[in-house]
Design a protein around this motif. Structure first.
Motif, PDB file in Angstrom:
ATOM      1  N   PRO A 110      45.186  36.653  38.090  1.00 22.08           N
ATOM      2  CA  PRO A 110      46.584  36.531  38.526  1.00 22.08           C
ATOM      3  C   PRO A 110      47.347  37.858  38.443  1.00 22.08           C
ATOM      4  O   PRO A 110      48.284  38.074  39.213  1.00 22.08           O
ATOM      5  CB  PRO A 110      47.160  35.483  37.567  1.00 22.08           C
ATOM      6  CG  PRO A 110      45.986  34.613  37.248  1.00 22.08           C
ATOM      7  CD  PRO A 110      44.809  35.558  37.169  1.00 22.08           C
ATOM      8  N   ASP A 161      41.687  37.064  26.046  1.00 19.92           N
ATOM      9  CA  ASP A 161      42.743  36.406  26.819  1.00 19.92           C
ATOM     10  C   ASP A 161      42.707  36.881  28.272  1.00 19.92           C
ATOM     11  O   ASP A 161      43.679  36.768  29.000  1.00 19.92           O
ATOM     12  CB  ASP A 161      44.119  36.642  26.195  1.00 19.92           C
ATOM     13  CG  ASP A 161      44.651  38.031  26.499  1.00 19.92           C
ATOM     14  OD1 ASP A 161      43.843  38.924  26.834  1.00 19.92           O
ATOM     15  OD2 ASP A 161      45.875  38.227  26.410  1.00 19.92           O
ATOM     16  N   SER A 162      41.576  37.441  28.673  1.00 12.51           N
ATOM     17  CA  SER A 162      41.493  38.023  30.011  1.00 12.51           C
ATOM     18  C   SER A 162      40.559  37.232  30.921  1.00 12.51           C
ATOM     19  O   SER A 162      40.433  37.574  32.095  1.00 12.51           O
ATOM     20  CB  SER A 162      40.975  39.452  29.894  1.00 12.51           C
ATOM     21  OG  SER A 162      39.638  39.434  29.405  1.00 12.51           O
ATOM     22  N   LEU A 163      39.886  36.210  30.386  1.00 13.66           N
ATOM     23  CA  LEU A 163      38.874  35.432  31.108  1.00 13.66           C
ATOM     24  C   LEU A 163      37.616  36.238  31.398  1.00 13.66           C
ATOM     25  O   LEU A 163      36.734  35.771  32.109  1.00 13.66           O
ATOM     26  CB  LEU A 163      39.410  34.856  32.432  1.00 13.66           C
ATOM     27  CG  LEU A 163      40.512  33.805  32.328  1.00 13.66           C
ATOM     28  CD1 LEU A 163      40.965  33.381  33.734  1.00 13.66           C
ATOM     29  CD2 LEU A 163      40.029  32.572  31.575  1.00 13.66           C
ATOM     30  N   MET A 164      37.504  37.440  30.857  1.00 12.50           N
ATOM     31  CA  MET A 164      36.301  38.232  31.174  1.00 12.50           C
ATOM     32  C   MET A 164      35.045  37.581  30.603  1.00 12.50           C
ATOM     33  O   MET A 164      34.009  37.557  31.251  1.00 12.50           O
ATOM     34  CB  MET A 164      36.443  39.659  30.667  1.00 12.50           C
ATOM     35  CG  MET A 164      37.420  40.480  31.512  1.00 12.50           C
ATOM     36  SD  MET A 164      37.351  42.215  31.085  1.00 12.50           S
ATOM     37  CE  MET A 164      39.051  42.696  31.412  1.00 12.50           C
ATOM     38  N   ARG A 197      37.856  42.130  37.798  1.00 14.14           N
ATOM     39  CA  ARG A 197      37.456  41.296  36.679  1.00 14.14           C
ATOM     40  C   ARG A 197      38.668  41.001  35.836  1.00 14.14           C
ATOM     41  O   ARG A 197      39.677  41.687  35.913  1.00 14.14           O
ATOM     42  CB  ARG A 197      36.438  42.042  35.801  1.00 14.14           C
ATOM     43  CG  ARG A 197      35.024  41.908  36.330  1.00 14.14           C
ATOM     44  CD  ARG A 197      34.037  42.048  35.201  1.00 14.14           C
ATOM     45  NE  ARG A 197      33.962  43.408  34.690  1.00 14.14           N
ATOM     46  CZ  ARG A 197      33.770  43.692  33.395  1.00 14.14           C
ATOM     47  NH1 ARG A 197      33.682  42.721  32.501  1.00 14.14           N
ATOM     48  NH2 ARG A 197      33.697  44.941  33.005  1.00 14.14           N
ATOM     49  N   GLY A 198      38.524  39.983  34.978  1.00 17.41           N
ATOM     50  CA  GLY A 198      39.578  39.706  34.034  1.00 17.41           C
ATOM     51  C   GLY A 198      40.608  38.746  34.592  1.00 17.41           C
ATOM     52  O   GLY A 198      40.294  37.903  35.426  1.00 17.41           O
ATOM     53  N   TYR A 199      41.836  38.908  34.123  1.00 15.08           N
ATOM     54  CA  TYR A 199      42.865  37.936  34.447  1.00 15.08           C
ATOM     55  C   TYR A 199      43.387  38.198  35.860  1.00 15.08           C
ATOM     56  O   TYR A 199      44.331  38.967  36.070  1.00 15.08           O
ATOM     57  CB  TYR A 199      43.971  37.991  33.391  1.00 15.08           C
ATOM     58  CG  TYR A 199      44.771  36.728  33.382  1.00 15.08           C
ATOM     59  CD1 TYR A 199      44.169  35.503  33.135  1.00 15.08           C
ATOM     60  CD2 TYR A 199      46.139  36.750  33.641  1.00 15.08           C
ATOM     61  CE1 TYR A 199      44.894  34.334  33.160  1.00 15.08           C
ATOM     62  CE2 TYR A 199      46.873  35.580  33.663  1.00 15.08           C
ATOM     63  CZ  TYR A 199      46.240  34.376  33.422  1.00 15.08           C
ATOM     64  OH  TYR A 199      46.959  33.214  33.454  1.00 15.08           O
ATOM     65  N   PRO A 256      41.897  46.373  28.360  1.00 15.78           N
ATOM     66  CA  PRO A 256      42.697  45.911  29.500  1.00 15.78           C
ATOM     67  C   PRO A 256      42.547  44.399  29.699  1.00 15.78           C
ATOM     68  O   PRO A 256      41.564  43.806  29.251  1.00 15.78           O
ATOM     69  CB  PRO A 256      42.075  46.655  30.684  1.00 15.78           C
ATOM     70  CG  PRO A 256      40.674  46.922  30.263  1.00 15.78           C
ATOM     71  CD  PRO A 256      40.689  47.093  28.774  1.00 15.78           C
ATOM     72  N   ARG A 257      43.523  43.806  30.361  1.00 13.12           N
ATOM     73  CA  ARG A 257      43.439  42.365  30.631  1.00 13.12           C
ATOM     74  C   ARG A 257      42.781  42.122  31.986  1.00 13.12           C
ATOM     75  O   ARG A 257      42.271  41.042  32.250  1.00 13.12           O
ATOM     76  CB  ARG A 257      44.843  41.764  30.608  1.00 13.12           C
ATOM     77  CG  ARG A 257      44.790  40.259  30.472  1.00 13.12           C
ATOM     78  CD  ARG A 257      46.124  39.652  30.119  1.00 13.12           C
ATOM     79  NE  ARG A 257      45.946  38.233  29.873  1.00 13.12           N
ATOM     80  CZ  ARG A 257      46.849  37.312  30.104  1.00 13.12           C
ATOM     81  NH1 ARG A 257      48.036  37.647  30.575  1.00 13.12           N
ATOM     82  NH2 ARG A 257      46.597  36.043  29.863  1.00 13.12           N
ATOM     83  N   ALA A 258      42.839  43.115  32.865  1.00 11.44           N
ATOM     84  CA  ALA A 258      42.187  42.980  34.166  1.00 11.44           C
ATOM     85  C   ALA A 258      41.700  44.350  34.607  1.00 11.44           C
ATOM     86  O   ALA A 258      42.235  45.385  34.192  1.00 11.44           O
ATOM     87  CB  ALA A 258      43.164  42.411  35.189  1.00 11.44           C
ATOM     88  N   PHE A 297      43.408  29.013  36.320  1.00 14.94           N
ATOM     89  CA  PHE A 297      43.548  30.161  35.404  1.00 14.94           C
ATOM     90  C   PHE A 297      44.231  29.814  34.090  1.00 14.94           C
ATOM     91  O   PHE A 297      44.668  30.716  33.373  1.00 14.94           O
ATOM     92  CB  PHE A 297      44.358  31.301  36.043  1.00 14.94           C
ATOM     93  CG  PHE A 297      43.665  32.007  37.163  1.00 14.94           C
ATOM     94  CD1 PHE A 297      42.556  32.790  36.915  1.00 14.94           C
ATOM     95  CD2 PHE A 297      44.127  31.889  38.463  1.00 14.94           C
ATOM     96  CE1 PHE A 297      41.919  33.458  37.952  1.00 14.94           C
ATOM     97  CE2 PHE A 297      43.493  32.553  39.505  1.00 14.94           C
ATOM     98  CZ  PHE A 297      42.392  33.346  39.241  1.00 14.94           C
TER      99      PHE A 297
END
Ligand SMILES: Cc1ncc(COP(=O)(O)O)c(C=O)c1O
Lengths: 422, 251
Positions: B234, A362-365, B230-232, B196-198, A211
């Protein structure tokens, strides 16, 4: 050119059966949740067969596999040389009441191949190796504490896990001291505070956590760590389970110019046969012999024969450099393909086991969408973990990968116009 | 071991907060709202302080001290928690003239709340009541999650590892909750975040209800697409152990 999108219905059907009899359906890191299959329906769950750089799922789809079984596939699946060596040993015997002759041959080969190795000790999984190394450090020093690096993965034994995780007690992790990567000053502070009770320092050759962008050692980092370990009687352990043989056949430590006391190997040493090893320096031979550490299958001969053949093949091919070069060709191509569609793809870590991330969010989406679109078309990428190159990867595989990646980037870009580079 | 003070916060800001929802979405509850505005302060000795503001059309649960018509005192968080489970009475400290409302209509209101949070078959069969039940359950869980992450010792350890950002929880065709993580502290608000980040998304209200009631496990739901992350990740990974604690606190 547009590539057909795979269907994976049989995987889902089998998974539903699995859920009734297997916790989580597919336990461990290959499960769809742990593997970050996002969205799950874009990914296959079960493999039917493998060859070279490919696996076929149970729906019959072929994938160019950049996970390489999370590392073990180093020469190509079902490599004929390795398979022949394994078959020849299987004819004679595998799991026996005594070790085979090949145990000595493999140990000799490792001692000749890995720079620091004066001896080798065999087990099965990477975690067997890292746990043994930690025990040896304690046995040799009579101390308790182990320094490890934040985000570093050394397996699943309770001591390797984070406090508060299910099944992990405070006592399990009570002797761990966790430091940031590339931070010599933090190690100096830990020594000042706990010096006389620090048994070992364990870390991977570089920071290849999941990650996050992977980070190579800063200039002089390892040399300084080596110095501090020596000066304070701390055993320096390199966990080369993932990097091993993908940077340098003589050890990733040699690649970065330092000498650990113990090094753990697993993934790439037998091309998928189940064996791992700890190699070490002369001064730790007694500790290795005195720690009681063994298992039913640890002396099995077939994986050892496979390891001998794998290492010799890697030597013949100059495998590490070959994988680094193939990784460079592939990742250069991926970066340019991304740029053509207004996306920044950042590559980090060693090119033979690169980590990649689209940095436009910055979310990896975006990264998740990209990996899903590639996988649906036959290039198996996951979004959270570094990938792996194996020596059988062909120029044609790379060309096909780049074509599919180009299509995937264009889909991601089309869906996310607000995120693109101006 | 449940931390009684954290449980008291869950009861106030997770469970009783749903009176807001009843006032807005449950027509039958309208009859139990006061004719004149009324604020009830819950003063828990050694625990949280909260004010429930009620008027004929609306309810708001506010943290902290606000002007109050009625003040209910509790000797301890345990005392308050026993009151919530119907095993103890509060000590009325102020507003005795409104006591009739508290023992009458307000009691009916909290009964309705309980009916939705522990739904019977009839509630689950009626689509509208099922919707209310599922949405209130989701709110209770998400707002309690925040209290546990910020207060429970085990929850705080997990929360400390949650990377900063917004986790958007949403249910298709239903409601959303945005959970904000900053420096290991969580906060939550109803609604949606633009960036949103996740994401944690339930494909239907039924899927959400089945997951929260334990009928559907998350592994199956994730594989079949009933639940999507989905998304970050962690962020979600480190929220999951706190979610396990929510189940214990709200048992
Ligand atoms: C660096 C590192 N150490 C240890 C391990 C644990 O190895 P195993 O899963 O074989 O126990 C892994 C596995 O991914 C690893 O990458």
């Amino acid at each position: 050119m547009s590539h057909p999108v795979y269907k994976t219905d049989k995987s889902l059907e089998l998974f539903k059966r699995a859920l009734k009899v297997l916790p989580a359906g597919i336990p461990g890191h290959l499960g769809p949740v742990e593997s970050q299959f996002i969205p799950t329906r874009a990914f296959p769950f079960y493999a039917d067969r493998v060859k070279d750089s490919y696996f076929w799922d149970i729906d019959g789809n072929r994938y160019i596999d950049y996970m390489c079984a999370y590392g073990p596939n180093v020469l190509g699946y079902n490599n004929p040389v390795v398979e022949a060596a394994a078959a020849a040993q299987r004819e004679k015997g595998d799991c026996m009441a005594l070790p085979g002759r090949v145990q000595v041959e493999l140990a000799e080969l490792l001692v000749d191949t890995i720079e620091i190795a004066d001896w080798a000790y065999f087990m099965k999984n990477g975690n067997d190796a890292t746990s043994f190394a930690v025990m040896m450090a304690r046995a040799a020093t009579g101390r308790n504490k182990i320094i490890r690096i934040e985000g570093g993965y050394h397996g699943v034994a309770a001591w390797t896990q984070a406090a508060g995780r299910p099944g992990v007690t405070d006592a399990d992790v009570g002797h761990n001291i966790i430091l940031p990567w590339n931070d010599v000053a933090a190690f100096e502070r830990a020594i000042a505070e706990h010096g006389s009770d620090i048994a070992g320092f364990i870390a991977t050759p570089y920071d290849h956590r999941i990650f996050a962008d992977n980070q190579l050692p800063a200039e002089g980092y390892w040399q300084k760590i080596r110095q501090l370990c020596t000066a304070n009687g701390i055993v320096l352990i390199v966990d080369d389970v993932r990097c091993g043989f993908r940077l340098d056949l003589a050890g990733s430590a040699r690649y970065f110019g330092f000498k650990p006391d113990l090094a753990c190997y697993c993934k790439a040493i037998a091309n998928g046969y189940n064996i791992s090893t700890v190699v070490g320096i002369e001064a730790l031979r007694t500790a290795a012999a005195h720690v009681f550490y063994t298992g039913s299958y640890w002396s099995a001969a077939v994986p050892m024969a496979a390891a001998v053949a794998t290492i010799k093949e890697l030597q013949r091919l100059d495998g590490a450099n070959l994988m680094l070069a193939k990784g460079k060709a592939l990742t250069d191509g991926l970066v340019s393909a991304a740029a053509r569609h207004g996306l920044d793809l950042k590559i980090s870590g060693a090119e033979s086991m690169w980590y990649m991330r689209i940095t436009n969010d910055d979310s990896l989406m975006l990264q998740q969408e990209f990996c899903a679109e590639c996988t649906k078309r036959g290039v198996f990428f996951v979004s959270h973990h570094n990938h792996f190159i194996n020596t059988s990867l062909t120029d044609d595989d790379i060309r096909q990968t780049l074509e599919i990646a180009d299509e995937a980037f264009s889909i991601v870009a089309g869906r996310n116009p607000q995120r693109l580079n101006k | 071991m449940l931390d009684q003070s954290v449980l008291a916060r869950c009861n106030l800001f997770g469970v009783l907060k749903n009176i807001e929802y009843l006032a807005e979405h449950d027509p039958e509850s309208a009859a139990f709202l006061p004719e004149r505005p009324l604020s009830i302060r819950f003063a828990v000795h050694g625990g949280p302080l909260a004010t429930l503001r009620l008027n004929p059309a609306k309810a708001d649960m506010l943290a902290g001290r606000h002007p109050a018509t009625v003040v209910l005192g509790f000797a301890s968080p345990e005392h308050f928690n026993r009151m919530v489970s119907g095993k103890a009475n509060p000590i009325p400290l102020k507003g005795l003239h409104r006591l009739a409302y508290l023992t009458g209509p307000f009691g009916k209101l909290t009964k309705r709340l309980e009916g939705y949070l522990r739904p019977d078959e009839a509630t689950l069969r009626d689509p509208e009541r099922f919707r209310r039940s599922a949405e209130m359950t989701l709110y209770a869980a998400m707002f309690s999650l925040v209290e546990i992450a910020n207060g429970d010792p085990q929850g705080r350890r997990s929360a400390a590892r949650i990377p900063d950002g917004v986790l958007q929880v949403s249910v298709a065709g239903s409601v959303g909750v945005r959970i904000v993580a900053r420096g290991g502290q969580l906060s939550a608000t109803k609604g949606y975040d633009p960036d949103p980040r996740a994401l944690l998304h339930f494909a239907s209200l039924q899927a959400a209800a089945d997951i929260f009631s334990g009928k559907l496990d998350t592994y199956t739901a994730l594989a079949t697409g009933d639940l999507e992350m989905r998304g970050y990740i962690p962020m979600i990974d480190n929220i999951n152990p706190v979610l396990d604690l929510v189940a214990e606190y709200l048992k």
